[in-house]
Scaffold this motif. Structure first.
Motif, short mmCIF file in Angstrom:
data_model
loop_
_atom_site.label_atom_id
_atom_site.label_comp_id
_atom_site.label_asym_id
_atom_site.label_seq_id
_atom_site.Cartn_x
_atom_site.Cartn_y
_atom_site.Cartn_z
N ARG A 55 41.72 45.36 31.74
CA ARG A 55 40.98 46.08 32.77
C ARG A 55 40.16 45.16 33.66
O ARG A 55 39.45 45.62 34.54
N ILE A 56 40.23 43.86 33.39
CA ILE A 56 39.53 42.87 34.22
C ILE A 56 40.56 42.18 35.09
O ILE A 56 41.49 41.54 34.58
N ASP A 57 40.42 42.30 36.39
CA ASP A 57 41.46 41.86 37.32
C ASP A 57 41.57 40.34 37.44
O ASP A 57 42.67 39.80 37.56
N LEU A 58 40.43 39.65 37.45
CA LEU A 58 40.41 38.22 37.71
C LEU A 58 39.85 37.45 36.53
O LEU A 58 38.71 37.70 36.12
N HIS A 59 40.64 36.54 35.97
CA HIS A 59 40.18 35.63 34.91
C HIS A 59 40.05 34.26 35.55
O HIS A 59 41.05 33.69 36.00
N VAL A 60 38.84 33.71 35.56
CA VAL A 60 38.59 32.48 36.32
C VAL A 60 38.03 31.41 35.39
O VAL A 60 37.05 31.66 34.67
N GLU A 61 38.63 30.24 35.42
CA GLU A 61 38.11 29.10 34.67
C GLU A 61 37.07 28.36 35.51
O GLU A 61 37.34 27.99 36.65
N VAL A 62 35.89 28.16 34.92
CA VAL A 62 34.80 27.45 35.61
C VAL A 62 34.66 26.08 34.95
O VAL A 62 34.41 25.98 33.75
N THR A 63 34.83 25.03 35.74
CA THR A 63 34.69 23.67 35.22
C THR A 63 33.44 23.03 35.80
O THR A 63 33.04 23.36 36.93
N LYS A 98 34.15 30.47 44.06
CA LYS A 98 33.69 31.21 45.24
C LYS A 98 34.83 32.05 45.81
O LYS A 98 34.62 33.20 46.23
N ARG A 99 36.01 31.47 45.85
CA ARG A 99 37.18 32.19 46.35
C ARG A 99 37.46 33.42 45.49
O ARG A 99 37.71 34.52 46.01
N ALA A 100 37.40 33.26 44.17
CA ALA A 100 37.64 34.38 43.26
C ALA A 100 36.61 35.48 43.46
O ALA A 100 36.95 36.68 43.49
N LEU A 101 35.34 35.11 43.62
CA LEU A 101 34.28 36.11 43.81
C LEU A 101 34.40 36.78 45.17
O LEU A 101 34.07 37.97 45.32
N GLU A 102 34.87 36.06 46.17
CA GLU A 102 35.10 36.67 47.48
C GLU A 102 36.21 37.72 47.39
O GLU A 102 36.08 38.82 47.95
N ALA A 138 51.34 34.79 44.15
CA ALA A 138 51.14 33.56 43.37
C ALA A 138 49.66 33.32 43.10
O ALA A 138 49.28 32.95 41.97
N GLU A 139 48.82 33.55 44.10
CA GLU A 139 47.38 33.35 43.91
C GLU A 139 46.82 34.38 42.94
O GLU A 139 45.98 34.06 42.09
N ALA A 140 47.30 35.62 43.02
CA ALA A 140 46.83 36.67 42.11
C ALA A 140 47.21 36.35 40.66
O ALA A 140 46.44 36.59 39.73
N HIS A 176 36.96 44.29 42.61
CA HIS A 176 37.64 43.94 41.36
C HIS A 176 36.65 43.44 40.29
O HIS A 176 35.60 42.89 40.62
N ASN A 177 37.05 43.60 39.03
CA ASN A 177 36.27 43.07 37.91
C ASN A 177 36.66 41.61 37.68
O ASN A 177 37.82 41.22 37.89
N VAL A 178 35.68 40.80 37.21
CA VAL A 178 35.90 39.37 37.04
C VAL A 178 35.35 38.91 35.70
O VAL A 178 34.28 39.38 35.27
N ILE A 179 36.06 38.00 35.04
CA ILE A 179 35.51 37.29 33.88
C ILE A 179 35.61 35.80 34.16
O ILE A 179 36.65 35.31 34.61
N MET A 180 34.50 35.08 33.93
CA MET A 180 34.45 33.64 34.15
C MET A 180 34.36 32.95 32.80
O MET A 180 33.49 33.29 31.98
N ILE A 181 35.24 31.97 32.56
CA ILE A 181 35.28 31.23 31.29
C ILE A 181 34.98 29.77 31.57
O ILE A 181 35.65 29.14 32.40
N GLY A 182 33.98 29.23 30.92
CA GLY A 182 33.65 27.83 31.14
C GLY A 182 32.54 27.36 30.22
O GLY A 182 31.88 28.16 29.56
N PRO A 183 32.32 26.05 30.16
CA PRO A 183 31.31 25.48 29.26
C PRO A 183 29.89 25.79 29.72
O PRO A 183 29.68 26.19 30.87
N PRO A 184 28.89 25.60 28.86
CA PRO A 184 27.51 25.84 29.25
C PRO A 184 27.10 24.94 30.40
O PRO A 184 27.49 23.77 30.46
#
Length: 512
Positions: free
Chosen positions: A385-393, A204-208, A497-499, A215-223
């Motif tokens: 070109r994707i600003d935020l790479h976020v791991e979804v657990t 949620k923080r990343a999407l905010e 650091a957060e970025a 910014h562009n976002v990619i989310m990586i995580g299991p099904p």
């Protein structure tokens, strides 16, 4: 007698005025000239049927219809109505003294009724610019055209009504719409809300942050971890469309035929989610007569690409230039058109083919080489070109069943709007930049200044992760957005650091 009226063709998202001349001379058939496609030439049959339904006659002479300028290709069925009216005037069956003061367009059914057409908003804007008195068009398109002021919008349902209007037999009042009133009534009401999401606070923080800076976002995580669910809720925290953005978006949807009947404005931000079998032309636009693709339909909104590695490599690579320039140019042998595509890219992917690499509980059955090959389907230049790479657990059962009330989309959106207002003030003298994500490199150096401690931190991250110059700029832009969310005039070390945290796929140890 030569009758003359005016229609329009749409090239890209802009309209060209077309002069329609009809002359009756010796001969026995109807000829349509002026680089018309088969749909325009087929209007002969529709016009003949509709005219006879009204009790008028088709002259037993040669009818020449010229669509000028002759070097501009004309496509579609929107020329039916002006050709029919021109034929009646040229054969002295009606007089229509104000015929040439109006743009006239509409597709005729065989019984004389009118069907809606595309690109009405662009045509109405061009008509006002060229000094026409009004626009006669199908009733279903009237609200869309009425957005343009200082232009008489005459809605008609049949050929008979159009004839009656020009002959002063029917008093058809121009349609008037208060665009600002309609726009002010729009509310950010979405079916999906962030209050429905338990846990996942880091996502949620990343999407905010993404919403606040564009910014562009990619989310990586299991099904089943919630990637798609979270992406669908992103539009609910974006700022409302401005009137200018709404008009831009409406033009694109009108040209592509996605606006719908009796619609006036696209008042909420678009959300497009094409299937992974999409072609590169369908994504960026194209065709013989270039039409907008999904990236343009997502203009001023969100483009969500689910299961990113499943898209064809060629499809993903064509995104690189539009993501950078926020516009796409489609070039053909005889024409070149430009479509705007200022969208937020939200992508999701599994970490490996089985989906369970780095899963806290389930074991991955893919070998390291397989995981590497799977991740390599996404090229480095695209990831740059994707600003935020976020791991979804996955969330635990306790988090899922907790009674704690999650933050609503409205609460998050208020913070996003506040951050966007800071950016509007920052970029108010620059027309091409409206958010932090849109800053060019030379502007990043001026606006995203950092102290020595932050420079050391960023230098270490660059060397350890092997980041490119583009990734360096992205980190600074994201840090600037984080600072804006905290109403901080300067970028602090904690913001940097957060970025850096949001560059998961750049870590060399991500796949061990």
């Amino acid at each position: 007698m030569i009758a003359k009226t005016f229609g329009a063709s749409v090239v890209g998202v802009e309209a060209n005025i077309i002069t329609i001349e009809v002359n009756v001379i010796k001969g026995r058939h109807i000829v349509i000239v002026g680089l018309a496609d088969s749909a325009v030439k087929e209007s002969e049959q529709r016009v003949e049927s509709a005219v006879k339904q009204l009790g008028f006659r088709i002259p037993r002479q040669k009818v020449v219809v010229n669509l000028a300028p002759a070097d501009v290709r004309k496509e579609g069925s929107a020329y039916d109505l002006p050709i029919a009216l021109g034929l009646l005037v040229a054969s002295d069956q009606i007089t229509a003294p104000n015929f040439d003061k109006y743009i006239v367009l509409g597709e005729l059914a065989l019984d004389g009724k009118l069907r809606p057409i595309r690109g009405v908003l662009s045509i109405a804007i061009e008509a006002r610019k060229r000094g026409f008195k009004g626009f006669v068009l199908p009733k279903e398109n009237a609200k869309e055209a009425a957005i343009v002021n200082n232009l008489d919008i005459i809605p008609v349902e049949t050929l008979e009504e159009a004839v009656g209007f020009f002959e002063d037999e029917f008093n058809i009042e121009p349609l008037v719409i208060d665009t600002r009133e309609i726009f002010s009534q729009q509310k950010n009401e979405y079916e999906a809300d962030f209050s429905d999401v338990q846990g996942q606070e880091n996502i949620k923080r990343a999407l905010e942050i993404a919403a606040a800076g564009g910014h562009n976002v990619i989310m990586i995580g299991p099904p089943g971890a919630g990637k798609t669910m979270l992406a669908k809720r992103l539009p609910s925290i974006l700022p409302p469309l401005s009137l200018h953005e709404a008009l831009e978006t409406t033009k694109i949807h009108s040209v592509s035929g996605h606006l719908g009947e009796n619609a006036a404005l696209v008042a909420t931000r678009p959300y497009r989610s094409p299937h992974h079998t999409i072609s590169d032309v369908a994504l960026v636009g194209g065709g013989g007569n270039p039409q907008p693709g999904e990236i343009s339909l997502a203009h001023n909104g969100v483009l969500f690409l689910d299961e990113l590695p499943e898209y064809k490599r060629t499809v993903l690579e064509v995104l690189r230039q539009p993501l950078e320039d926020r516009k796409v140019t489609i070039s053909r042998a005889k024409i070149s058109v430009e479509f705007p595509c200022n969208f937020m890219l939200i992508a999701s992917m599994n970490p490996c083919p089985c989906g369970y690499y780095n899963h806290p509980e389930k074991e991955c059955v893919c070998g390291t080489g397989i995981v590497h090959r799977y991740l390599n389907k996404i090229s480095g230049p695209l990831l740059d070109r994707i600003d935020l790479h976020v791991e979804v657990t996955p969330i635990s059962f306790d988090e899922m069943t907790a009674d704690r009330k999650a933050e609503s989309s409205e609460e998050i959106r208020n913070r996003v709007i506040k951050a966007r207002k800071i950016q509007e003030e920052r970029f108010k003298v620059i027309d091409s930049v409206h958010s932090n994500a849109m800053m060019p490199s030379q502007m990043v150096k001026k606006i995203c200044k950092i102290d020595e401690t932050s420079k050391i931190l960023l230098k270490n991250a660059m060397e350890r992760l092997g980041l490119s110059a583009r990734a360096y700029d992205r980190i600074l832009k994201v840090a600037r957005t984080i600072a804006d969310l905290q109403d901080s005039s300067n970028i602090q070390t904690t913001h940097i650091a957060e970025a850096i945290q949001f560059r998961s796929l750049d870590r060399s140890d991500w796949v061990s």
